[in-house]
Motif scaffolding. Structure first.
Motif, PDB file in Angstrom:
ATOM      1  N   LYS A  74       1.173  -5.259   5.278  1.00 53.39           N
ATOM      2  CA  LYS A  74       0.546  -5.313   3.954  1.00 53.39           C
ATOM      3  C   LYS A  74      -0.913  -4.884   4.019  1.00 53.39           C
ATOM      4  O   LYS A  74      -1.383  -4.095   3.189  1.00 53.39           O
ATOM      5  CB  LYS A  74       0.637  -6.714   3.376  1.00 53.39           C
ATOM      6  CG  LYS A  74      -0.006  -6.853   2.001  1.00 53.39           C
ATOM      7  CD  LYS A  74      -0.142  -8.307   1.610  1.00 53.39           C
ATOM      8  CE  LYS A  74      -0.845  -8.482   0.290  1.00 53.39           C
ATOM      9  NZ  LYS A  74      -2.169  -7.915   0.203  1.00 53.39           N
ATOM     10  N   LEU A 119      -2.383  -3.018   6.299  1.00 51.89           N
ATOM     11  CA  LEU A 119      -2.494  -1.597   6.644  1.00 51.89           C
ATOM     12  C   LEU A 119      -2.108  -0.695   5.481  1.00 51.89           C
ATOM     13  O   LEU A 119      -2.638   0.405   5.331  1.00 51.89           O
ATOM     14  CB  LEU A 119      -1.633  -1.279   7.867  1.00 51.89           C
ATOM     15  CG  LEU A 119      -2.156  -1.834   9.188  1.00 51.89           C
ATOM     16  CD1 LEU A 119      -1.119  -1.642  10.287  1.00 51.89           C
ATOM     17  CD2 LEU A 119      -3.474  -1.187   9.568  1.00 51.89           C
ATOM     18  N   ALA A 120      -1.178  -1.147   4.636  1.00 55.64           N
ATOM     19  CA  ALA A 120      -0.733  -0.346   3.501  1.00 55.64           C
ATOM     20  C   ALA A 120      -1.673  -0.431   2.308  1.00 55.64           C
ATOM     21  O   ALA A 120      -1.571   0.371   1.379  1.00 55.64           O
ATOM     22  CB  ALA A 120       0.672  -0.789   3.082  1.00 55.64           C
ATOM     23  N   ASP A 121      -2.597  -1.356   2.311  1.00 55.00           N
ATOM     24  CA  ASP A 121      -3.521  -1.539   1.193  1.00 55.00           C
ATOM     25  C   ASP A 121      -4.396  -0.294   1.028  1.00 55.00           C
ATOM     26  O   ASP A 121      -5.051   0.134   1.967  1.00 55.00           O
ATOM     27  CB  ASP A 121      -4.393  -2.773   1.458  1.00 55.00           C
ATOM     28  CG  ASP A 121      -5.292  -3.125   0.294  1.00 55.00           C
ATOM     29  OD1 ASP A 121      -5.304  -2.395  -0.717  1.00 55.00           O
ATOM     30  OD2 ASP A 121      -5.985  -4.144   0.388  1.00 55.00           O
ATOM     31  N   PRO A 122      -4.425   0.288  -0.172  1.00 58.20           N
ATOM     32  CA  PRO A 122      -5.245   1.489  -0.389  1.00 58.20           C
ATOM     33  C   PRO A 122      -6.737   1.238  -0.150  1.00 58.20           C
ATOM     34  O   PRO A 122      -7.471   2.173   0.174  1.00 58.20           O
ATOM     35  CB  PRO A 122      -5.004   1.838  -1.857  1.00 58.20           C
ATOM     36  CG  PRO A 122      -3.771   1.123  -2.252  1.00 58.20           C
ATOM     37  CD  PRO A 122      -3.644  -0.065  -1.356  1.00 58.20           C
ATOM     38  N   ASN A 180      -7.964  -0.444   2.281  1.00 60.77           N
ATOM     39  CA  ASN A 180      -8.189  -0.647   3.703  1.00 60.77           C
ATOM     40  C   ASN A 180      -9.134   0.425   4.222  1.00 60.77           C
ATOM     41  O   ASN A 180      -8.884   1.616   4.055  1.00 60.77           O
ATOM     42  CB  ASN A 180      -6.847  -0.595   4.443  1.00 60.77           C
ATOM     43  CG  ASN A 180      -6.982  -0.910   5.911  1.00 60.77           C
ATOM     44  OD1 ASN A 180      -8.021  -0.713   6.515  1.00 60.77           O
ATOM     45  ND2 ASN A 180      -5.904  -1.397   6.489  1.00 60.77           N
ATOM     46  N   LEU A 228      -9.502   1.588   7.074  1.00 64.41           N
ATOM     47  CA  LEU A 228      -8.871   2.481   8.041  1.00 64.41           C
ATOM     48  C   LEU A 228      -8.155   3.651   7.352  1.00 64.41           C
ATOM     49  O   LEU A 228      -7.903   4.665   7.978  1.00 64.41           O
ATOM     50  CB  LEU A 228      -7.877   1.716   8.908  1.00 64.41           C
ATOM     51  CG  LEU A 228      -8.466   0.647   9.820  1.00 64.41           C
ATOM     52  CD1 LEU A 228      -7.361  -0.115  10.525  1.00 64.41           C
ATOM     53  CD2 LEU A 228      -9.424   1.259  10.811  1.00 64.41           C
ATOM     54  N   ARG A 229      -7.833   3.491   6.072  1.00 64.50           N
ATOM     55  CA  ARG A 229      -7.105   4.547   5.351  1.00 64.50           C
ATOM     56  C   ARG A 229      -8.048   5.510   4.666  1.00 64.50           C
ATOM     57  O   ARG A 229      -7.608   6.471   4.072  1.00 64.50           O
ATOM     58  CB  ARG A 229      -6.172   3.916   4.336  1.00 64.50           C
ATOM     59  CG  ARG A 229      -5.104   3.060   5.011  1.00 64.50           C
ATOM     60  CD  ARG A 229      -4.072   2.602   4.055  1.00 64.50           C
ATOM     61  NE  ARG A 229      -3.308   3.769   3.618  1.00 64.50           N
ATOM     62  CZ  ARG A 229      -2.539   3.782   2.559  1.00 64.50           C
ATOM     63  NH1 ARG A 229      -2.400   2.714   1.824  1.00 64.50           N
ATOM     64  NH2 ARG A 229      -1.871   4.855   2.222  1.00 64.50           N
ATOM     65  N   GLN A 230      -9.336   5.261   4.702  1.00 67.40           N
ATOM     66  CA  GLN A 230     -10.269   6.123   3.965  1.00 67.40           C
ATOM     67  C   GLN A 230     -10.903   7.155   4.858  1.00 67.40           C
ATOM     68  O   GLN A 230     -11.044   7.097   5.990  1.00 67.40           O
ATOM     69  CB  GLN A 230     -11.347   5.264   3.304  1.00 67.40           C
ATOM     70  CG  GLN A 230     -10.730   4.361   2.262  1.00 67.40           C
ATOM     71  CD  GLN A 230     -11.765   3.481   1.590  1.00 67.40           C
ATOM     72  OE1 GLN A 230     -12.958   3.671   1.754  1.00 67.40           O
ATOM     73  NE2 GLN A 230     -11.295   2.518   0.837  1.00 67.40           N
TER      74      GLN A 230
END
Length: 113
Positions: free
Chosen positions: A102, A104-107, A109, A111-113
Motif C-alpha cells: 500500500k 509503495l503504491a501510494d502516488p 510516495n 520513491l515514485r516521484q
C-alpha cells in the motif's frame, strides 16, 4: 525508531513494535503482542494530547473509531489467547506485506516521484 515512525506515519507501527520485541528482545509472540499493545496505547495517547491541544479532533469520527478499535482488540486478544502463534505469525506477515504494498503504491510516495 519505531516510535518516530509511528508519530510521523502511523500505520503498521504495532507490527514493527512486535517484530522488534520478538527479534531484539527475544520475547515470545504472545508476550510481544501484549507489550506492543502498551506501547501503541502510549503512542496514541501522546498523539491525542497533541491534537487535542491544537484543537483538530473530529470527536464523532474519533469516538466511532475508538469503539471499533476496542471491539477489534477484544476479539483479537481472545483469538490470540485461544489460537496463539499459529494465528499471529502468519497474520503479521500478511499485514506487513499488505502495508508495504500500500505504501509503495501510494502516488504521494516520494520513491515514485
Amino acid at each position: 525508531l519505531v516510535g518516530f515512525y509511528d508519530g510521523v506515519f502511523g500505520p503498521g507501527a504495532g507490527s514493527f513494535y512486535m517484530l522488534a520485541f520478538v527479534t531484539l528482545a527475544g520475547y515470545g509472540v504472545l508476550k510481544a503482542t501484549a507489550h506492543t499493545k502498551l506501547l501503541n496505547f502510549a503512542s496514541n495517547i501522546g498523539g491525542f494530547v497533541v491534537f487535542a491541544a491544537v484543537g483538530v479532533i473530529d470527536w464523532k469520527i474519533g469516538l466511532m473509531m475508538g469503539v471499533a478499535q476496542f471491539v477489534g482488540a477484544r476479539i483479537g486478544a481472545s483469538l490470540a489467547i485461544r489460537i496463539g502463534a499459529r494465528l499471529i505469525k502468519p497474520l503479521l506477515v500478511v499485514v506487513c506485506l499488505a502495508l508495504a504494498a500500500k505504501l509503495l503504491a501510494d502516488p504521494a510516495n516520494p520513491l515514485r516521484q
